[in-house]
Design an enzyme around this catalytic site. Structure first.
Site, PDB file in Angstrom:
ATOM      1  N   LYS A 127       0.750  -1.177  -0.010  1.00  0.00           N
ATOM      2  CA  LYS A 127       0.168  -0.079  -0.051  1.00  0.00           C
ATOM      3  C   LYS A 127       0.872   1.171   0.067  1.00  0.00           C
ATOM      4  CE  LYS A 127      -3.916  -2.399   2.179  1.00  0.00           C
ATOM      5  NZ  LYS A 127      -4.433  -2.752   3.598  1.00  0.00           N
ATOM      6  N   GLN A 152      -4.337  -1.671   9.685  1.00  0.00           N
ATOM      7  CA  GLN A 152      -4.055  -2.855   9.096  1.00  0.00           C
ATOM      8  C   GLN A 152      -4.801  -3.875  10.022  1.00  0.00           C
ATOM      9  OE1 GLN A 152      -2.925  -3.523   5.878  1.00  0.00           O
ATOM     10  NE2 GLN A 152      -3.861  -5.419   6.156  1.00  0.00           N
ATOM     11  N   ASP A 177     -10.940   3.044   4.109  1.00  0.00           N
ATOM     12  CA  ASP A 177     -11.170   1.507   3.802  1.00  0.00           C
ATOM     13  C   ASP A 177     -12.755   1.467   3.809  1.00  0.00           C
ATOM     14  OD1 ASP A 177      -9.636  -0.570   3.613  1.00  0.00           O
ATOM     15  OD2 ASP A 177      -8.924  -0.755   5.897  1.00  0.00           O
TER      16      ASP A 177
END
Ligand SMILES: NC(=O)c1ccc[n+]([C@@H]2O[C@H](COP(=O)([O-])OP(=O)(O)OC[C@H]3O[C@@H](n4cnc5c(N)ncnc54)[C@H](OP(=O)(O)O)[C@@H]3O)[C@@H](O)[C@H]2O)c1
Length: 295
Positions: A54, A98, A121
């Protein structure tokens, strides 16, 4: 018949080129640089590789990107304080924590602490709610990527029988919801299957478009699909290692068998996976534009 391969790798590359140009223009014309922080707790090897990918993509696109790594034993309170700091930081438009987090930290509490306007997200309940009622929001990255793949591959979803195998909050439920909405990539008639579904094959055989997110290697076989189906295989299963120690991956669909009946199919790897990271970048650009009043 052998299916057309829907390459997530190629489509993702195309979207990243578009984003790169958009970012350069935002910088030049408005002095705005999208900012993304990825927060990693501990050293789980899979998580490390995901955040590294990412960060690399964010860097390649010209973002202001920060990798914030915290020790495995960080307290929930300290993690929440860090999130609060990024919520207030005007150079950061997207915050990604994460998952999974260590057991002593309440994941829900952490995700809910992210400012919904920075929740790239798309996991915050505010964004989930907005998604369900079709309002502007950050769409969760994997379902967002699936929609883009279908749209850009010219797959007709309007009126299609869509069967989704899997009902997780990050894939199954949101993709089913998005595909039934009145929108591009939507207007489908959607069925969701899970482990309590009486006869999964009865449903999958009816599908014009089959989305599989079960997390079980090769659980969908050729006898479970009809001729001409479009198959989106979300599954990523590690089924062994090469002599060099590299993971051998396979999807939830028996690719070799199903591709002989399908009209189109996504491979694993190189299908949905590359799209997920790319949609995170797209959401971050959207967040920066919204923050700067450009969208
Ligand atoms: N490529 C990407 O970017 C990406 C992103 C996210 C996930 N993934 C992969 O996608 C897969 C699914 O992820 P997830 O997070 O959605 O998984 P998950 O949370 O484990 O959910 C799996 C779902 O599939 C259902 N299921 C499992 N076996 C089934 C079967 N034999 N028949 C019917 N339904 C079945 C489960 O039903 P119950 O609810 O009844 O248990 C559950 O709803 C995993 O392989 C994951 O690694 C890939």
């Amino acid at each position: 018949m052998s299916a057309k391969i829907i390459s997530g790798k190629d489509i993702a590359r195309q979207i990243r080129e578009e984003l790169k140009a958009e970012v350069a223009e935002m910088k030049k014309d408005h002095g705005v640089t999208p900012g993304l922080v990825t927060i990693l707790v501990g050293e789980n090897p899979a998580s490390v590789s995901y955040v590294t990918a990412k960060q690399k993509t964010a860097h390649d696109l010209g973002f202001h990107s920060i990798q914030d790594t915290q020790p495995e034993n960080i307290s929930e309170e300290d993690l929440l304080t860090i999130i609060e700091q990024y919520n207030r930081d005007e150079s950061i438009h997207g915050i990604l924590v994460q998952l999974p987090l260590p057991g002593h930290i309440d994941e829900k509490k952490v995700l809910n602490a992210i400012d919904p306007d920075k929740d790239v997200d798309g996991f915050h309940p505010v964004n989930v709610g907005r998604m369900v009622i079709g309002e502007r929001c950050f769409l969760p990255c994997t379902p967002h990527g699936i929609l883009e793949m279908l749209i850009r591959s010219g797959v007709e979803t309007s009126g299609a029988e869509v069967v989704v195998v899997g009902r997780s909050n990050i894939v199954g439920k949101p993709i089913a919801n998005l595909m039934l909405q009145k929108r591009a990539g939507g207007n489908a008639t959607v069925t969701i299957c899970h482990t309590r579904t009486k006869d999964v094959a009865f449903h999958t055989r009816r599908a014009d478009i089959l989305v599989v997110a079960a997390g079980r290697p090769k659980v969908i076989t050729a006898d479970m699909v009809k001729d001409g189906v479009v198959v989106i295989d979300v599954g990523v299963n590690r089924i062994g290692k090469t002599p060099e120690g590299k993971a051998i991956l396979c999807g939830d669909v028996d690719f070799e068998g199903v591709k002989e009946k399908a009209a189109a199919i996504t491979p694993v790897p190189g299908g949905v996976g590359p799209m997920t990271i790319t949609m995170l970048m797209k959401n971050t650009v959207q967040a920066a534009k919204q923050f700067a009043g450009l969208a």
